[in-house]
Enzyme design. Structure first.
Site, PDB file in Angstrom:
ATOM      1  N   ALA A 213       0.827  -1.216   0.000  1.00 15.11           N
ATOM      2  CA  ALA A 213       0.000   0.000   0.000  1.00 15.11           C
ATOM      3  C   ALA A 213       0.857   1.261   0.000  1.00 15.11           C
ATOM      4  CB  ALA A 213      -0.993   0.022   1.144  1.00 15.11           C
TER       5      ALA A 213
ATOM      6  N   ALA B 247      -3.567  -6.668  -3.617  1.00 14.84           N
ATOM      7  CA  ALA B 247      -2.845  -6.777  -2.346  1.00 14.84           C
ATOM      8  C   ALA B 247      -2.675  -5.443  -1.630  1.00 14.84           C
ATOM      9  CB  ALA B 247      -1.476  -7.424  -2.578  1.00 14.84           C
ATOM     10  N   GLU B 248      -2.286  -4.409  -2.371  1.00 13.97           N
ATOM     11  CA  GLU B 248      -1.978  -3.137  -1.719  1.00 13.97           C
ATOM     12  C   GLU B 248      -3.199  -2.546  -1.023  1.00 13.97           C
ATOM     13  OE1 GLU B 248       1.235  -2.177  -2.199  1.00 13.97           O
ATOM     14  OE2 GLU B 248       1.714  -3.488  -3.890  1.00 13.97           O
ATOM     15  N   SER B 249      -4.355  -2.655  -1.678  1.00  9.65           N
ATOM     16  CA  SER B 249      -5.532  -1.948  -1.175  1.00  9.65           C
ATOM     17  C   SER B 249      -5.927  -2.409   0.223  1.00  9.65           C
ATOM     18  CB  SER B 249      -6.694  -2.137  -2.143  1.00  9.65           C
ATOM     19  OG  SER B 249      -6.955  -3.508  -2.372  1.00  9.65           O
TER      20      SER B 249
END
Length: 932
Positions: A531, A863-865
């Site tokens: 993120a 994945a980042e969110s």
């Protein structure tokens, strides 16, 4: 040195072993016998990766001295629980229920659960399983624990005879598709059996004559190097060489992704942060190397150490790097035509505040490790945890003094990274050392060495304010955010851009003016972390959102609902959103929020207060000029090999590749087991790009479709059937095809913040329920929900795993995690890694699916969110529970108690507006001059 012969009954067989009773632990002994399923992470008994059963009792073998183990003691390791041909129910359940991500901790958890179910309780509740793991120090950084508990509960049913083994084995759907299913991850089988060779496992299985390395890291943050005396160290028997900067054959510099600033591979002139390496000892054993490293004498002239960016920007501060200012990069976002000052003057409501986020450590269970050697084709081969092997290959060439085409980087099976292994110094140091001694080398860092050596999430300081009209609609946002980059720049331009994407996301705010700055300090350098940039940005805006709701007197959920972006509204970067799922996502969350709010009000007592917090988040996938290459090859037996460099960090590169390939080649009618994956070796796999920025699922998917279409077209006959491999060869038709995805999207202007930059975006709405003990300030997260829209879900286990893991990191970020005290925070426990009881068992992810128009099979990344703003749901829940806002993370019990005590006296503990040296207006003038 005196040795001792002992007998151990290991996995049912008596084995004679020669040990060093004074230094060997049981873990060391087991690993030297080849039983490397017993992992060593912390080496201090904190993580449980080394769990084994000794005489029917679960122990952590890394802290069990072999001298305290009696002859013929019975030991059970992961290798004795089940094999690939004869899995134990626990191993099968871990595969089926997605309890394996990076897999480094999996053997320890399985052994621990085996001890519980066999010797203690074969019918435990979920709470009892969690209590067992807490008691026995089993730590996972990837999964958020929930899938692990799911797996143990399922396995227990089989072990009791309530279910058959076949009941917990994944079954293919009737339509044969694996897209949007829970198809198990490739590679999970080896991991649950303890057969995957991670970095240090390989060090024990390399050919003879590999040298062990040890780092020399002076315990100082800023100093000029006057002299390095290696004479005593080099005189020790078994020491081959003490490698210093003068042994580096290249420039001894590796450059950042923007090529703005360099970082020395081995420090030659001065030390700029705690953990900088000034020398490396190469010796015939690890013990000798470490002993010699402690005897290298480094003469230093101490320099002023600025341990925060606020200190480095003080008027009296000197430059950390003489060639560049301590504040060295600015960018901004300007949205709307109105004068932002007049917007605030005419507003009915204004709130403002200053916020700080900590230097979050990545805390993988496996510390950094590498091997390097000259391979059989003359390449300098580097095996490490790199998550951008082709990028690193290019970045280190000049620094090490070797042509790019002679460097080979191979990603080892990796025990988690979360972004830290974007660090280019690791492969560079590996290459330098093997070249200096002309021999194969291995470096396995201790956990404190890893903590000091590796980069961290950039701390942030933000001053923000928000304006609303009388109807409760946001009309203005102004912010000034300082990103602390530590001692060396890595990617300030990318980080600042990400911050500018997410301050105020995803609300309809017509007038915005914001600045993002980057500055040095004498602390751990900033590196990518899941993120990248959005947690810092959303700390500012999601705090202001809640503060404004309180000032107006509107429920924070309703205030968000009133102000979320809807069709036609523009992003912070003045362009339309690709999708507008926000209103429907809030509609899906509303009943859960109302239930949680009612529960909190009902359950609160005089000493235990309950609260609910909401936070919006999200992230982007890929970038404006991103490029990805993969290759598909038809094999003689009709199978397909997929070649790519989608680095496998535990996040699902294998299952992502498999699902894309199977779906793209559906017309050929191939089976899943006919797809072979060859990944992550620059000598044989194409440049797929880094496993970062939630780009890989999107980019690899698009490139795979491209290659699959070429292959299908080549194989297809005029009658609609498909050629065999033999027919392709006979007709001189190629059997291998390269798929390419090349983005060409408008980049974001760093002076105005206007642009698009990314081909896809994700949206996440988080809800957190907390309990706060007002007597001691301790906060416990009880429940967590997320409504997410990441497009069509490629693999449910993988996406849920990223969600649970991201939320667990977010809870840690909110409450515990920090790396500011270089000694106290040098261990996992000291740095605040969340345990199973820190993370709620009740975590739910609800998917709102908006197929992406340009995404592969409607997908995006994810994945980042999931780590973008769960921390703010926790912080906002604390405010809801006890009425105090924590402005500077982490929200430790001490901070909460102090704020509660201040509130009793009619005061609010909050930071004064941060002073960044140059004023907001001054930086705007500088940026205006750049435009001119």
């Amino acid at each position: 040195m005196k040795f001792k012969k002992i007998w151990l009954k290991i996995n049912g067989a008596n084995r004679m072993i020669i040990v060093n009773p004074e230094t060997d632990s049981l873990a060391n002994v087991l690993r030297k016998t080849g039983l490397t399923g017993t992992k060593i992470g912390c080496n201090t008994g904190q993580c449980g990766a080394c769990s084994v059963i000794l005489n029917s009792k679960l122990i952590r073998s890394c802290i069990k001295k072999i001298k305290d183990v009696h002859d013929y003691s019975e030991v059970i390791t992961i290798e004795g629980i089940g094999t690939p041909q004869n899995l134990h129910p626990l191993q099968q359940a871990f595969i089926t229920y997605g309890a394996v991500q990076c897999g480094f901790c999996s053997p320890g958890f399985i052994v621990s659960a085996y001890a519980l179910l066999n010797y203690i309780n074969n019918c435990p509740t979920r709470k009892e399983v969690r209590t067992w793991f807490q008691k026995n120090h089993n730590i996972c950084r990837c999964t958020g624990y929930k899938p692990i508990i799911d797996a143990v509960m399922a396995a227990a049913e089989v072990m009791r005879g309530d279910k058959a083994m076949s009941d917990i084995i994944y079954k293919m759907p009737k339509n044969g598709s694996i897209y949007s299913t829970k198809y198990p991850k490739p590679g999970a089988l080896e991991k649950v059996c303890g057969l995957s060779n991670y970095g240090d496992d390989l060090s024990l299985k390399m050919p003879d004559n590999i040298l062990e390395l040890a780092l020399v890291q002076p315990n100082t943050s800023h100093a000029k190097i006057l002299k390095i005396d290696t004479s005593v160290a080099e005189a020790i028997e078994g020491v081959v060489k003490v490698i210093t900067a003068q042994d580096v054959k290249g420039t001894n510099r590796v450059y950042s992704y923007s090529e703005e600033m360099f970082k020395p591979i081995i420090c030659d002139e001065k030390i700029c942060q705690y953990g900088d390496v000034v020398a490396v000892v190469a010796a015939i054993s690890r013990d000798i190397a470490r002993d010699a490293a402690s005897k290298v004498v480094v003469e230093l002239e101490e320099l002023p150490a600025y341990l925060t960016a606020l200190e480095s920007l003080a008027p009296s501060a000197k430059k950390i790097h003489p060639e560049i200012s301590n504040d060295y990069y600015y960018s901004r976002v300007v949205k709307g035509d109105e004068d932002i000052g007049k917007v605030f003057e005419g507003a009915s409501y204004v709130v403002e505040g200053s916020f700080h986020t900590a230097r979050q450590p990545h805390l993988p269970i496996e510390p950094d490790v590498f091997q390097a050697y000259t391979d059989d084709e003359g390449f300098i081969a580097i095996q490490c945890k790199s998550q951008c092997i082709h990028v690193h290959q290019a970045m280190i060439a000049k620094g090490i003094g070797m042509p790019v085409e002679k460097i080979r980087i191979i990603q080892n099976i990796t025990g988690g990274s979360f972004g830290y292994s974007m660090n280019h110094t690791t492969p560079a140091l590996a290459a330098v050392c093997t070249m200096a001694v002309n021999a194969p080398v291995n470096l396995t860092m201790s956990y404190p060495e890893h903590q000091a050596f590796s980069g961290k999430r950039a701390p942030s300081y933000s001053n923000g304010k928000m304006a609303c009209n009388k109807d409760g609609k946001i009309i203005g946002l102004q912010y000034d955010i300082l990103m602390e980059m530590g001692a060396y720049n890595t990617a300030a331009h990318i980080l600042n851009e990400r911050v500018g994407r997410f301050v105020g996301f995803p609300y309809n705010i017509t007038n915005v003016k914001g600045i993002c700055r980057a500055a040095f300090s004498n602390t751990s350098f900033e590196i990518a972390y899941r993120a990248f940039g959005s947690p810092q940005a959303l700390t500012c805006s999601e705090s202001l959102i809640d503060m404004m709701a309180e000032k107006i007197g509107i429920d924070p959920f309703e205030f968000r609902y009133r102000n979320i972006a809807r069709d036609g509204d523009l992003t912070m970067n003045s362009y339309p959103y690709d999708e507008y799922p926000m209103e429907e996502m809030m509609n899906m969350m509303r009943p859960h929020y109302e239930e949680a709010r009612d529960r909190a009000r009902k359950n609160s007592t005089e000493t235990k207060k309950y609260g609910v917090g909401i936070a919006f988040g999200g992230y982007v996938a890929s970038s404006s000029k991103d490029r990805c290459e993969i290759e598909l090859e038809l094999n003689p037996d009709g199978s397909i090999t997929h070649y790519n460099s989608w680095e496998q960090m535990g996040q699902g590169a294998g299952i992502g590749t498999l699902t894309h390939t199977y779906e793209a080649l559906h017309p050929l009618g191939i089976r899943v087991d006919q797809i072979r994956l060859v990944q992550n070796d620059t000598a044989i796999t194409p440049n797929t790009g880094p496993a970062a920025g939630s780009r890989s699922h999107y980019m690899v998917g698009k490139a795979t479709i491209n290659a699959a279409n070429q292959l299908i077209k080549a194989m297809k006959k005029e009658n609609g059937t498909f050629r065999t491999y033999e027919e392709m060869i006979a007709e001189n038709i190629p059997t291998r095809y390269k798929g390419i995805q090349q983005n060409d999207i408008m980049p974001i202007d760093p002076n105005t913040g206007k642009g698009i930059s990314n081909p896809a975006m994700h949206y996440i709405l988080f809800l957190s329920e907390v309990e706060v003990d007002i007597l001691n300030g301790k906060t416990k997260v009880l429940n967590f929900k997320a409504v997410s829209d990441v497009g069509v879900v490629g693999n449910i286990l993988a996406v849920e795993g990223q969600a649970f893991g991201g939320i667990s990191h977010g809870i840690g970020f909110a409450l515990k995690e920090d790396y500011s005290d270089f000694k106290r925070h040098s261990t996992m426990a000291g740095a605040g890694i969340p345990t199973v009881e820190d993370i709620p068992d009740n975590i739910d992810v609800i998917f709102h699916v908006t197929p992406r128009k340009t995404g592969p099979f409607g997908s995006s990344g994810c994945a980042e969110s999931f780590q973008s703003s769960p921390h703010m749901a926790v912080i906002n829940a604390i405010k809801d529970a006890v009425g105090i806002r924590i402005y500077e993370l982490p929200a430790t019990p001490e901070k909460i108690k102090a704020a509660l005590d201040a509130m009793k006296n009619g005061k609010e503990l909050k930071p004064e507006k941060y002073n960044f040296g140059k004023s907001f207006a001054e930086v705007n003038r500088i940026l205006d001059d750049q435009i001119k």
